[in-house]
Design a protein around this motif. Structure first.
Motif, PDB file in Angstrom:
ATOM      1  N   ARG A 160       2.141  14.472   3.320  1.00 21.89           N
ATOM      2  CA  ARG A 160       2.076  13.079   2.850  1.00 21.89           C
ATOM      3  C   ARG A 160       3.394  12.354   3.070  1.00 21.89           C
ATOM      4  O   ARG A 160       3.404  11.180   3.445  1.00 21.89           O
ATOM      5  CB  ARG A 160       1.701  13.048   1.366  1.00 21.89           C
ATOM      6  CG  ARG A 160       0.298  13.512   1.059  1.00 21.89           C
ATOM      7  CD  ARG A 160      -0.084  13.112  -0.349  1.00 21.89           C
ATOM      8  NE  ARG A 160      -1.380  13.635  -0.754  1.00 21.89           N
ATOM      9  CZ  ARG A 160      -2.061  13.195  -1.809  1.00 21.89           C
ATOM     10  NH1 ARG A 160      -1.560  12.219  -2.547  1.00 21.89           N
ATOM     11  NH2 ARG A 160      -3.227  13.720  -2.115  1.00 21.89           N
ATOM     12  N   THR A 164       3.577   9.032   5.335  1.00 22.58           N
ATOM     13  CA  THR A 164       3.937   7.781   4.666  1.00 22.58           C
ATOM     14  C   THR A 164       5.231   7.220   5.225  1.00 22.58           C
ATOM     15  O   THR A 164       5.340   6.008   5.461  1.00 22.58           O
ATOM     16  CB  THR A 164       4.059   7.994   3.142  1.00 22.58           C
ATOM     17  OG1 THR A 164       2.850   8.566   2.647  1.00 22.58           O
ATOM     18  CG2 THR A 164       4.323   6.681   2.434  1.00 22.58           C
ATOM     19  N   GLY A 216       2.218   2.582  -3.163  1.00 27.59           N
ATOM     20  CA  GLY A 216       1.214   3.359  -3.879  1.00 27.59           C
ATOM     21  C   GLY A 216       1.111   4.785  -3.384  1.00 27.59           C
ATOM     22  O   GLY A 216       0.848   5.706  -4.174  1.00 27.59           O
ATOM     23  N   ASP A 217       1.343   5.009  -2.093  1.00 26.48           N
ATOM     24  CA  ASP A 217       1.303   6.370  -1.557  1.00 26.48           C
ATOM     25  C   ASP A 217       2.417   7.233  -2.153  1.00 26.48           C
ATOM     26  O   ASP A 217       2.205   8.413  -2.463  1.00 26.48           O
ATOM     27  CB  ASP A 217       1.418   6.343  -0.030  1.00 26.48           C
ATOM     28  CG  ASP A 217       0.158   5.808   0.636  1.00 26.48           C
ATOM     29  OD1 ASP A 217      -0.882   5.715  -0.049  1.00 26.48           O
ATOM     30  OD2 ASP A 217       0.210   5.471   1.833  1.00 26.48           O
ATOM     31  N   ALA A 272       2.242  11.478  -8.795  1.00 23.17           N
ATOM     32  CA  ALA A 272       1.100  11.880  -9.629  1.00 23.17           C
ATOM     33  C   ALA A 272       0.568  13.246  -9.227  1.00 23.17           C
ATOM     34  O   ALA A 272       0.070  14.009 -10.067  1.00 23.17           O
ATOM     35  CB  ALA A 272      -0.007  10.839  -9.526  1.00 23.17           C
ATOM     36  N   LEU A 273       0.675  13.573  -7.953  1.00 25.12           N
ATOM     37  CA  LEU A 273       0.211  14.868  -7.472  1.00 25.12           C
ATOM     38  C   LEU A 273       0.993  16.003  -8.134  1.00 25.12           C
ATOM     39  O   LEU A 273       0.457  17.085  -8.364  1.00 25.12           O
ATOM     40  CB  LEU A 273       0.383  14.933  -5.946  1.00 25.12           C
ATOM     41  CG  LEU A 273      -0.416  15.988  -5.185  1.00 25.12           C
ATOM     42  CD1 LEU A 273      -1.914  15.762  -5.349  1.00 25.12           C
ATOM     43  CD2 LEU A 273      -0.031  15.965  -3.703  1.00 25.12           C
ATOM     44  N   ARG A 302       0.831  -1.212   0.000  1.00 22.35           N
ATOM     45  CA  ARG A 302       0.000   0.000   0.000  1.00 22.35           C
ATOM     46  C   ARG A 302       0.860   1.254   0.000  1.00 22.35           C
ATOM     47  O   ARG A 302       0.581   2.228  -0.721  1.00 22.35           O
ATOM     48  CB  ARG A 302      -0.913   0.014   1.234  1.00 22.35           C
ATOM     49  CG  ARG A 302      -1.700   1.310   1.384  1.00 22.35           C
ATOM     50  CD  ARG A 302      -2.547   1.326   2.644  1.00 22.35           C
ATOM     51  NE  ARG A 302      -1.768   1.349   3.853  1.00 22.35           N
ATOM     52  CZ  ARG A 302      -1.249   2.452   4.399  1.00 22.35           C
ATOM     53  NH1 ARG A 302      -1.392   3.624   3.796  1.00 22.35           N
ATOM     54  NH2 ARG A 302      -0.592   2.387   5.540  1.00 22.35           N
ATOM     55  N   ARG A 333       1.579   8.612 -12.216  1.00 27.06           N
ATOM     56  CA  ARG A 333       2.171   7.934 -11.057  1.00 27.06           C
ATOM     57  C   ARG A 333       3.622   7.517 -11.292  1.00 27.06           C
ATOM     58  O   ARG A 333       4.354   7.281 -10.334  1.00 27.06           O
ATOM     59  CB  ARG A 333       1.317   6.699 -10.702  1.00 27.06           C
ATOM     60  CG  ARG A 333       0.068   7.053  -9.938  1.00 27.06           C
ATOM     61  CD  ARG A 333      -0.983   5.955 -10.001  1.00 27.06           C
ATOM     62  NE  ARG A 333      -0.525   4.665  -9.560  1.00 27.06           N
ATOM     63  CZ  ARG A 333      -0.618   4.200  -8.308  1.00 27.06           C
ATOM     64  NH1 ARG A 333      -1.128   4.970  -7.361  1.00 27.06           N
ATOM     65  NH2 ARG A 333      -0.213   2.981  -8.013  1.00 27.06           N
ATOM     66  N   ASN A 340       1.498   8.040  -5.663  1.00 32.87           N
ATOM     67  CA  ASN A 340       0.468   9.076  -5.697  1.00 32.87           C
ATOM     68  C   ASN A 340       1.057  10.466  -5.475  1.00 32.87           C
ATOM     69  O   ASN A 340       0.534  11.458  -5.990  1.00 32.87           O
ATOM     70  CB  ASN A 340      -0.613   8.780  -4.662  1.00 32.87           C
ATOM     71  CG  ASN A 340      -1.476   7.594  -5.058  1.00 32.87           C
ATOM     72  OD1 ASN A 340      -1.565   7.239  -6.237  1.00 32.87           O
ATOM     73  ND2 ASN A 340      -2.113   6.960  -4.079  1.00 32.87           N
TER      74      ASN A 340
END
Length: 483
Positions: A296, A300, A257-258, A264-265, A254, A270, A261
């Protein structure tokens, strides 16, 4: 011809006599040099051998070239790090390295060749058996063939055959530069989009004589470290999964993926595609986005720290990782391996330190020297900590100014070597221009090109059941090697 990192130089000045070329290559490699690229370039109806050697401690590159026809003396018996390079030269040019111990295809891109149809090394004996794995695998992964020669569970020899993914990327890049070139570079190995895009941009910028603005350099560094964070976190989770330790495996899957992301931000993709371009970057950060990224990143990283600490605190996990798949420092240096795998074997090589570029100043690297799966995992954890420190620092003090500068025409008859430390290790892009200022040859060396043989050596003398764990501890690229 000696040159500094990323500098442009007159390719003709690298030319030497053919016999002197081989003597010089041997002497420079004996003197502590490391081959970062060795290839053949078409040149007015013949071929020209080109060798780039890095002296990592001094941060210096040397480039030599010489005309060749028919055959040339193989240097592989003395310098095993050249074995794939010379096989590739033979496959792409027909120049035969006389004395090469195992001259066979690596990408099956000659007319009439069929992927996988070749001779394989065989160990004979009444109790020796052969195990063939792939090229089609049980998961959604790329094709590769692994052939084990075993006595019971013990592996005598592992032969790795790739080449099923050959796409002709170098040939397409050699037709540039054009609007598609940057996209070929960033999709060359999808999980290393930023690394290869930056290497491509560095080569173009050197040939154009362009200095990228400090803010753009910092943004590139931020994206490269986010790419490193995502992949190292995913790898630690995958290693946990391979030893059936599900807490870390689940969390890290998971958390990878953070990090993706966050990428992607910044740019909407991504994997960071369309972020970089020659001369700078396409996207900037405003105050609100910087604040969001910092939040984030902190959250994370805290979760990654908790998930990964479970690995080192669980005896059944460390017992499985320690002393498994050992690659000694001597073997690592002899094969010329790079990246976390090299540093895990005690080899002090990191492009960010040895050949500083962009925002990397006074960079220190992480080395853990026993060369086993545990070391390759722990180096990843050390690099995660360093990457978080770097990204946090850039977000706190992002240089002011523009994010791009105009990148004009390329210098004709010139060459440039661009080195970037991708998350797997050193990426090398070597670009040559013709009289018209366009590429006449483009060579890419992905870190996996150096490191696949190290995986084979990690299995030698071990148990075949260790293969999935060893394989994941390297996590090498098939498509990056096949190009």
């Amino acid at each position: 011809m000696r040159t500094e990192h990323l500098s442009r130089f007159d390719f003709a000045s690298a030319a030497v006599d053919p016999e002197l070329f081989l003597e010089t290559a041997g002497s420079r490699l004996n003197a502590g040099g490391r081959a970062i690229a060795y290839f053949a370039v078409p040149d007015n109806g013949i071929f020209r051998l080109v060798l780039a050697v890095a002296f990592d401690r001094e941060g210096r590159l040397e480039v030599y070239s010489a005309p060749a026809s028919g055959s040339f003396r193989s240097l592989t018996p003395s310098f095993p790090e050249l074995h794939l390079f010379e096989r590739e030269i033979y496959e792409t040019s027909g120049l035969k390295p006389e004395g090469h111990p195992w001259l066979k295809p690596i990408r099956f891109n000659t007319p009439g060749s069929v992927p996988g149809v070749t001779e394989y090394f065989t160990v004979h004996g009444s109790q020796v058996h052969e195990v063939a794995v792939g090229p089609v695998h049980a998961g959604v992964i790329e094709p590769g063939h692994f052939r084990f020669q075993c006595h019971g569970e013990r592996v005598f020899h592992l032969e790795i055959m790739l080449g099923y993914q050959h796409r002709g990327v170098e040939a397409r890049l050699s037709a540039g530069p054009d609007a598609r070139s940057i996209h070929y570079a960033e999709t060359l190995a999808g999980d290393t989009s930023i690394g290869h895009a930056w290497a491509y941009c560095g080569a173009v910028e050197a040939l154009a004589g362009v200095n990228v603005p400090p803010r753009a350099q910092a943004l590139r560094g931020l994206m490269l470290e986010l790419e490193r964070l995502a992949n190292h976190t995913g790898d630690l989770g995958a290693l946990a999964g391979d030893v059936a330790y599900l807490p870390t495996a689940s969390f890290c899957g998971r958390l990878r993926g953070d990090f993706l992301n966050m990428t992607a931000l910044v740019c909407g993709n991504r994997f960071g595609r369309n972020m970089l371009k020659p001369g700078g970057v396409n996207f900037d950060l405003d105050f609100a986005l910087i604040k969001e990224l910092k939040l984030r990143l902190d959250n994370t990283y805290r979760d990654v720290e908790n998930a990964v600490s479970l690995l080192w605190e669980t005896g059944s996990v460390t017992d499985r990782l320690e002393e498994t798949g050992v690659v000694s420092k001597e073997v690592a240096e002899g094969l010329g391996i790079v990246g976390p795998a090299a540093r895990a074997s005690g080899v002090g090589l990191d492009t960010r330190r040895n050949f500083p570029y962009g925002p990397y100043e006074d960079f220190t690297m992480s080395v853990s020297g026993s060369g086993d799966v545990y070391s390759r995992a722990y180096v990843r954890w050390l690099e995660i900590q360093k990457s978080v420190e770097l990204v946090g620092g850039w977000l706190d003090a992002l240089p002011e100014g523009p994010i791009e500068t105009e990148c004009g025409p390329l210098a004709p008859g010139s060459a440039a070597v661009s080195l970037i430390e991708g998350w797997r290790g050193q990426i090398c892009h070597f670009a040559l221009t013709g009289a018209d200022g366009r590429f006449r040859h483009y060579k890419v060396v992905d870190p996996s090109f150096h490191n696949w043989q190290a995986l084979a050596m990690a299995l030698r003398g071990g148990e075949i059941s260790d293969f999935p764990l060893c394989n994941k501890s390297f996590n090498l690229s098939y498509c990056g090697r096949d190009l």
